[in-house]
Scaffold this motif. Sequence first.
Motif: not given
Length: 234
Positions: A169-190
């Motif tokens: 579940e920790a892995f799923i959480k990190l993966k979802e967080q990354a996919r969410c950031n991937l959709k937001n140009l302002g969050e790519l670097a973070s």
Amino acid sequence: DGMKLSLQQWRSLPPIVHQSHIALLHVFQLFVELQEAGQMCTLLLDTNANNFESRFQELKALLQSWRERLPNYWDDMNRWSDLVSWRQLMFGAINRTFLPLGPLLPPTVTANNAAASGVAGSSLAYRGYHEMAWMINRFARIARKHGMLDGCTSQLERIDTLPKIEIHEAFIKLKEQARCNLKNLGELASGLEVINNTNLAYFGVRQKAEFFTLKGDFLARLDRNDEANTAYAD
């Protein structure tokens, strides 16, 4: 009585299932979960250190059915939110019963359950928190698919407040967080920074491969194509 009235209302609808049936289907699910919640409460009231193993297995079967019975990802977010809120109440009840019993469990019960469930024996008392993390991750995924990126992020942040979750579940959480950031140009670097700072030692080969793929996706979005190719090759 409520189920009886719902069935009567269903009979009054057209024989071809259409949009008008959806709200009633949601009501049926709530009735079923209310019945199952009653079974859970009965089990929890009768759970102690001596019968923990048998009660845990009975409760585990009910919780597994909840995992398998979720709305469709395209269903209205209000229906998802209602279901998640309801289940969180039940997971809290499980925690209030199981956590005090953790130190009292006989070693043989702990060992048997650990072997059967594939998790450390000390984590059995945290089953309610494990279910919370599982449900939050799925809800966050649906929020992301609906384009609700802020909602996805806020849900994932709740997992950090839980005292104990499973590695998967920790892995799923990190993966979802990354996919969410991937959709937001302002969050790519973070988002790329989160991936680079993640300790992959606890994850399996397949999970590591997914992380390298995500890293490549971020680098490609940042026009760092050579580095993206290297990440994909890893």
